[in-house]
Design an enzyme around this catalytic site. Sequence first.
Site, mmCIF file in Angstrom:
data_model
loop_
_atom_site.group_PDB
_atom_site.id
_atom_site.type_symbol
_atom_site.label_atom_id
_atom_site.label_comp_id
_atom_site.label_asym_id
_atom_site.label_seq_id
_atom_site.Cartn_x
_atom_site.Cartn_y
_atom_site.Cartn_z
ATOM 1 N N ASN A 191 1.043 -1.030 -0.032
ATOM 2 C CA ASN A 191 0.341 -0.119 0.128
ATOM 3 C C ASN A 191 0.863 1.274 -0.087
ATOM 4 O O ASN A 191 1.764 1.089 -0.080
ATOM 5 C CB ASN A 191 -1.364 -0.084 1.371
ATOM 6 N N LYS A 192 0.312 2.138 -0.271
ATOM 7 C CA LYS A 192 0.974 3.512 -0.345
ATOM 8 C C LYS A 192 1.767 3.555 1.559
ATOM 9 O O LYS A 192 3.046 4.486 1.005
ATOM 10 C CB LYS A 192 0.326 4.822 -0.141
ATOM 11 N N LYS A 193 2.023 3.644 2.235
ATOM 12 C CA LYS A 193 2.665 3.299 3.595
ATOM 13 C C LYS A 193 3.924 2.144 3.141
ATOM 14 O O LYS A 193 4.725 3.400 3.595
ATOM 15 C CB LYS A 193 1.559 3.323 4.753
ATOM 16 N N GLU A 194 3.533 1.517 2.885
ATOM 17 C CA GLU A 194 3.999 0.569 3.453
ATOM 18 C C GLU A 194 5.095 0.707 1.360
ATOM 19 O O GLU A 194 6.806 0.707 2.178
ATOM 20 C CB GLU A 194 3.824 -1.036 2.403
ATOM 21 N N ASP A 259 -6.096 -8.527 0.789
ATOM 22 C CA ASP A 259 -5.838 -9.704 1.077
ATOM 23 C C ASP A 259 -6.744 -9.905 -0.434
ATOM 24 O O ASP A 259 -6.602 -10.501 -1.132
ATOM 25 C CB ASP A 259 -6.164 -10.125 2.565
#
EC number: 2.7.1.167
Length: 461
Positions: A191-194, A259
């Site tokens: 995701n964006k944060k990761e 998921d």
Amino acid sequence: MLEFLSQQKPKILIIGDFMVDNYTWCDCSRISPEAPVLVAKTLKEDKRLGGAANVYANLKNLGADVFALGVVGDDESGKFLQENLKGEFLIQKGRKTPFKNRIMAHNQQVLRLDEEDTSAILLENELIALFDEKIKDFKAVVLSDYAKGVLTPKVCKAVIEKAKALNIPVLVDPKGSDFSKYSGATLLTPNKKEALEALKFENLEGKNLEKGIKKLKEDFALRYSIITLSEAGIALFDENLKIAPAKALEVYDVTGAGDSVIAVLAFCLANEIEIFKACELANEAAAVVVSKIGSVSVSFDEIKSFKHVDFEKKIKSKEELLALLKQNDKKIVFTNGCFDIVHFGHIKYLEKAKRLGDVLVVGLNSDASVKSLKGESRPVNSEFQRACMLAAFYFVDFVVVFDEDTPLELISFLKPDILVKGADYKDKIVVGADIVSKVELIDFEEGFSTSKIIEKIKDKK
């Protein structure tokens, strides 16, 4: 494509952190006399598959023949997973199987209690040997990493190298800031944060998105690079950057959306579906999931239903709408108008308004209100017809009809964050401006108006 996919049953292998998601539903209507905290009276408990097990559930629901490989503890959660998943689990004595207990009250998560052991598993060699024994029968492999110790660098390297040698795609839902252990995989879905943590970028806005997603592909030798962007959709880099826009209408709980995304992508790649089409379908699956509460799986039937959504459900009374808006911490954008004959200018205006926040609410003048403002010959289309036309646009989240000549009462009731009007209001008083945090003025497309359309029709007669 959906018809084709719904008839397929690809064999897909999942390795990762299998866990149990428990939901304890409570009544929290009292404050404790002992301390300033809520008293939660348990009403019911609901045990569900979580983490890699939720990916398994999604794939099974889609129709795949799924097989799980993992490591669990000799505890109740480990037994639950073994009883509910087809696969093989190595038992590490004394290890706690991840168990997340969410305390729920009035459809809101109040607290989460976690039981887990995040240390690296002691059975790496045994898990790799088991994978080597099984892999040749599968069309795709999913690594579902929740940083609970199963997907060690050694396990990831062995799995990716073996699958790559057999030309079997490996899809990774990564965790942590170091993606090097996933090098050589077919694709990652951070995701964006990761992605920001892995890239060490300050943001992924504008040109930074293309720069970052391309860097992920090159640095980790991926076939495709993907970043999930929440409400902005899915970014894909193959030879160039492409964006598959998000499809969600109402968001209640984002649990398990990632998921569902990787499950759909794995199902598609196992059936050799073109990657961008797979991303678009994954977006639709995520939209179904976030409209529900908790870790849930999605089916092709649900995706079909979503694609043919009943847009009339977007038309709400002000009371219904306020209740929905209160459930989410979203930036609410409000605009209003008669929208008697919807034209290109309206479409561009509303599309721009949507970009200013998370939820776009359109206040629509009722038939009586339009008649009062425009004269006896208007409206041309009834309020229901006008509301349905507006609701049919993907960028309009809700439509609410009001009877007054101005939307002041409605704005006071809903208290949106941003009020949008046309640029022609630059030197005029904007009704409701003192209620909202911000007023935005948007330029209209020149040459388009309902009055001009009506005059043109009259002239042709």
